[in-house]
Enzyme design. Structure first.
Site, mmCIF file in Angstrom:
data_model
loop_
_atom_site.group_PDB
_atom_site.id
_atom_site.type_symbol
_atom_site.label_atom_id
_atom_site.label_comp_id
_atom_site.label_asym_id
_atom_site.label_seq_id
_atom_site.Cartn_x
_atom_site.Cartn_y
_atom_site.Cartn_z
ATOM 1 N N ASP A 141 0.828 -1.210 0.000
ATOM 2 C CA ASP A 141 0.000 0.000 0.000
ATOM 3 C C ASP A 141 0.859 1.254 0.000
ATOM 4 O OD1 ASP A 141 -2.505 1.456 2.237
ATOM 5 O OD2 ASP A 141 -2.292 1.528 0.056
ATOM 6 N N LYS A 144 2.719 3.776 -5.586
ATOM 7 C CA LYS A 144 2.138 2.831 -6.565
ATOM 8 C C LYS A 144 3.171 2.381 -7.598
ATOM 9 C CE LYS A 144 -1.018 3.680 -3.874
ATOM 10 N NZ LYS A 144 -0.934 2.842 -2.641
ATOM 11 N N ASP A 169 -3.318 -2.877 -2.385
ATOM 12 C CA ASP A 169 -4.370 -1.860 -2.368
ATOM 13 C C ASP A 169 -4.268 -0.991 -3.625
ATOM 14 O OD1 ASP A 169 -5.229 1.040 -0.336
ATOM 15 O OD2 ASP A 169 -6.515 -0.375 -1.400
ATOM 16 N N ASN A 170 -5.359 -0.333 -3.993
ATOM 17 C CA ASN A 170 -5.371 0.715 -5.026
ATOM 18 C C ASN A 170 -5.031 0.245 -6.432
ATOM 19 O OD1 ASN A 170 -3.744 2.258 -2.426
ATOM 20 N ND2 ASN A 170 -5.815 2.883 -3.007
ATOM 21 N N GLU A 199 -11.315 4.330 -0.546
ATOM 22 C CA GLU A 199 -11.707 4.601 0.846
ATOM 23 C C GLU A 199 -12.582 5.850 0.968
ATOM 24 O OE1 GLU A 199 -8.623 3.850 -0.126
ATOM 25 O OE2 GLU A 199 -7.190 5.401 0.374
HETATM 26 O O1 LIG Z 1 -0.394 7.212 -2.540
HETATM 27 C C1 LIG Z 1 -1.019 6.401 -1.857
HETATM 28 N N1 LIG Z 1 -0.361 5.590 -1.020
HETATM 29 C C2 LIG Z 1 1.073 5.636 -1.009
HETATM 30 C C3 LIG Z 1 1.587 6.486 0.088
HETATM 31 C C4 LIG Z 1 2.748 7.083 -0.061
HETATM 32 C C5 LIG Z 1 3.335 7.839 1.074
HETATM 33 O O2 LIG Z 1 2.996 7.199 2.299
HETATM 34 C C6 LIG Z 1 3.890 6.053 2.429
HETATM 35 C C7 LIG Z 1 5.112 6.410 1.640
HETATM 36 O O3 LIG Z 1 6.224 6.449 2.494
HETATM 37 C C8 LIG Z 1 4.812 7.780 1.099
HETATM 38 O O4 LIG Z 1 5.223 8.788 1.978
HETATM 39 C C9 LIG Z 1 -2.514 6.323 -1.917
HETATM 40 C C10 LIG Z 1 -3.202 7.306 -2.602
HETATM 41 C C11 LIG Z 1 -4.597 7.256 -2.670
HETATM 42 N N2 LIG Z 1 -5.293 8.291 -3.395
HETATM 43 O O5 LIG Z 1 -6.544 8.220 -3.530
HETATM 44 O O6 LIG Z 1 -4.606 9.213 -3.904
HETATM 45 C C12 LIG Z 1 -5.316 6.238 -2.044
HETATM 46 C C13 LIG Z 1 -4.620 5.231 -1.350
HETATM 47 O O7 LIG Z 1 -5.275 4.189 -0.727
HETATM 48 C C14 LIG Z 1 -3.223 5.261 -1.293
HETATM 49 O O8 LIG Z 1 -2.590 4.238 -0.628
HETATM 50 MG MG LIG Z 2 -3.955 2.627 -0.312
#
Ligand SMILES: O=C(NC/C=C/[C@H]1OC[C@H](O)[C@@H]1O)c1cc([N+](=O)[O-])cc(O)c1O
Ligand SMILES: [Mg+2]
Length: 214
Positions: A141, A144, A169-170, A199
């Site tokens: 997660d 991406k 996820d995603n 979510e």
């Molecule tokens: O970027 C996403 N997750 C990655 C997270 C990235 C950041 O958090 C962990 C990593 O160290 C970075 O700093 C994400 C984005 C969306 N979205 O709707 O943009 C929805 C989700 O469930 C997601 O996991």
């Molecule tokens: Mg996610």
């Protein structure tokens, strides 16, 4: 200076949840994200699918890539039997600092090992750091564009065994096209899509469950 969203999410947990009660921490975060500020936790709908896969696998060794505020960390760790460990990797120190407090508030600090750093650097160190031979379960997660390189790294480091379960996820939103193409076409995986929603929204998203065949 203004607080960050993860800090406001943590405050909501401290004000609304019961210390030592993981379910109340999960509910407090979901309430905050529905009624105050959206945040990128896996959420309650996809979270129920995550729960069912964790219960089915009953992992003795588990890895999470991308801790964020610790919501899915709490969801997974609350289902693990005593003596098992969830290792969760987080690149962003500010997220890690909030996640540690959320995990502790839930009373799950003894079942979780949060490691700060880049997954690409840390995955090759899992054996030397924790004596982990293989992971029974991996929840993916984080960024991406890191899904595919990191599972290839897990394969190279021989951290997967016949039957290891990957849950990503995603895979629809924001989307992980290269990862999906790989696990759905590789002879080394048996893959299945669990349709759901992004979510706290009505946008389509889902989880991809992939079994490593060795
Ligand atoms: O970027 C996403 N997750 C990655 C997270 C990235 C950041 O958090 C962990 C990593 O160290 C970075 O700093 C994400 C984005 C969306 N979205 O709707 O943009 C929805 C989700 O469930 C997601 O996991
Ligand atoms: Mg996610």
């Amino acid at each position: 200076t203004r607080s960050t969203r993860p800090q406001r999410l943590l405050r909501a947990v401290q004000q609304k949840a019961i210390k030592g009660d993981p379910q109340s921490v999960i509910s407090a975060i979901d309430y905050f994200c529905r009624h105050s500020e959206w945040a990128m936790n896996v959420g309650d709908e996809k979270g129920s699918i995550l729960d069912s896969v964790v219960c089915e696998v009953c992992p003795t060794t588990a890895l999470e890539l991308g801790t964020y505020c610790g919501y899915s960390t709490v969801r997974i760790a609350r289902l693990l039997p005593p003596g098992t460990k969830l290792i969760t990797l987080e690149f962003n120190p500010a997220f890690a600092a909030v996640a540690r407090q959320v995990i502790e508030y839930a009373g799950l600090q003894n079942k979780v090992c949060l490691v700060e750093g880049a997954s690409g650097d840390l995955i090759p160190k899992m054996c030397q750091m924790f004596g982990i031979k293989t992971f029974d379960f991996v929840f993916i997660d984080h960024w991406k564009d890191r899904y595919l390189p990191d599972i290839k790294l897990l394969e190279e480091c021989q951290l997967l065994r016949k039957g290891s379960i990957l849950l990503a996820d995603n895979v629809i939103c924001p989307g992980t096209p290269e990862y999906l193409e790989y696990v759905r076409n590789s002879p080394h995986y048996e893959s299945k899509y669990f349709k759901s929603h992004l979510e706290y929204t009505k946008v389509e998203d889902g989880l991809e469950k992939s079994v490593f065949l060795g």
